[in-house]
Every structure is written in structure tokens, then in C-alpha cells.
Design an enzyme around this catalytic site. Sequence first.
Site, PDB file in Angstrom:
ATOM      1  N   ASP A  10       0.875  -1.163   0.000  1.00 18.06           N
ATOM      2  CA  ASP A  10       0.000   0.000   0.000  1.00 18.06           C
ATOM      3  C   ASP A  10       0.928   1.233   0.000  1.00 18.06           C
ATOM      4  O   ASP A  10       2.128   1.106   0.289  1.00 18.06           O
ATOM      5  CB  ASP A  10      -0.871  -0.038   1.263  1.00 18.06           C
ATOM      6  CG  ASP A  10      -1.577   1.274   1.507  1.00 18.06           C
ATOM      7  OD1 ASP A  10      -2.236   1.759   0.579  1.00 18.06           O
ATOM      8  OD2 ASP A  10      -1.462   1.806   2.636  1.00 18.06           O
ATOM      9  N   ASP A  12      -0.176   5.134   0.882  1.00 16.04           N
ATOM     10  CA  ASP A  12      -0.419   6.150   1.922  1.00 16.04           C
ATOM     11  C   ASP A  12      -0.467   5.518   3.304  1.00 16.04           C
ATOM     12  O   ASP A  12      -1.263   4.603   3.559  1.00 16.04           O
ATOM     13  CB  ASP A  12      -1.724   6.889   1.622  1.00 16.04           C
ATOM     14  CG  ASP A  12      -1.607   7.730   0.367  1.00 16.04           C
ATOM     15  OD1 ASP A  12      -0.661   8.531   0.298  1.00 16.04           O
ATOM     16  OD2 ASP A  12      -2.416   7.560  -0.553  1.00 16.04           O
TER      17      ASP A  12
END
Length: 228
Positions: A10, A12
Amino acid sequence: MTDLKAIIFDVDGTLAETEDAHRRAFNKTFTEFGLGWRWTQGLYRELLKVSGGKERIKAFAPATDDALVARLHGRKTELYTAEVAAGMPFRPGIARLIEEARAAGLRLAVATTTTRANVLALLDGATGGAGHQWFEMMACADDAPTKKPDPLVYRLVLERMGLAGHECLAVEDSTNGVRAATGAGIPVVVTESVYTIGDDFTGALAVLSDLGNTRLDSLKTLHAHSRG
Ligand code: XBP
Ligand code: MG
């Protein structure tokens, strides 16, 4: 037992603590547009339950028409990319783990609900230009319009890389991310971020504060145990 073939990150909150930069960019945009909206950190923690910047604006102000949402989001993206391109550091352990994984011949990918321009700005800002080349595949909001917790973005990575979910390990920081990865059959390790500490990570193999003390071998062991 399946060998680990790929790590899917991922972006953020996982590669870097970017969410407050997103929040600041939203607020600057709202000021520029004369809207009088201000997202405090407390409010933003709630708003983060909605993945994706356009969707977040719409959740906050449902009456906003789509054309204005698109203009706001476009300006927010300009402001955000300018900030992270100037250099936002990776979270502890990220650069070392990526280096270890590349040396071990593992394949690397990104699965994110953020805009591709944001990912490129972050990676290149943090590495002086080389970062985006580390990832064989970067699936972003531009590729998967239905956002986490929907597993679409992870399914896309698996499909394009020709991998099964159990051959991969995802690294996430949020409840929506865990749900998206597990929904695609991918075991997932969580590193809690400033905006997600204490959230519900049911289904994750492990919840860590960061990857600062985690070697690739430990992740391989966790992954091996994920299938009993
Ligand atoms: C987190 C998000 C993103 C950003 C905003 O994504 O929800 O929407 O907050 O990005 P992830 P955009 O952790 O999956 O990378 O404004 O470009 O949508
Ligand atoms: Mg995240």
C-alpha cells in the site's frame, strides 16, 4: 507451503506517513476555492474511512456537484505532489526491506487507492528519481476506480503479474486495506500509521508499529504460517 513470490505495498500510511500532507493539500485547496471548509486531524481520521480523495470530498459535502469535486481534486493533487516531490521520507524499514526483497529476487508491486501522479511524486521524491523502477506493477486509483475495501486493486495486481493471492504478501496500514487484500486472497501484515493506530485489523497476520526491526526472513515466516 507456498514460497513467497511477491510483496505488494500500500502507499499512503504504509510507504510513508503521507496522510497529513494529503489533509493539508485538501485544506489549501478549500481555502483557494473560498469554501470555508477545514479538515482537522480529528475529522480527517473519521473521513479516512472513505478511501479516495474525490469520494472523501463527496462524503463530507454530498451536495457538491461532480465537476466541482473533480476541480477541487485536481488542484489538491497539484499541491500534494509538489509537497512530496520535494522529499518525504519512507517509514522505518521500508527502504531496507525493498532492497532485501530485490536482492532475494522477490517481485514488488504497489496497490493503492491514491492517484498515480501522487505515487510517482512520492517515490521519486524519496529516492531522488529511482523509486518507481523498483516496482514491476503499480495499480492506482486510475486503474481501479472502485476503491478499497473493494479487492479490485489487488485482483488487478495478481492478474497482471500472473500470481495467486497466496504467493504474495501485502503490507497495509488501514482497515480498508486489510479488507481489500484479504478479499483478494492475499495474506497481509499491518504497520499501524499515525491515522490508523488502534483500528480494527481483523484478518491480518500481524500488526506491527513499523518495519524498522522486521527482516525479510520474518515476513517469509509469517507468510509461510498463513496457510498452516
Ligand atoms: C489512501 C487514500 C487516498 C489518499 C488520497 O490510499 O485513501 O485516497 O488519502 O488520495 P492508500 P487521492 O492507503 O490505499 O494508498 O486524493 O489521490 O484519492
Ligand atoms: Mg494506506
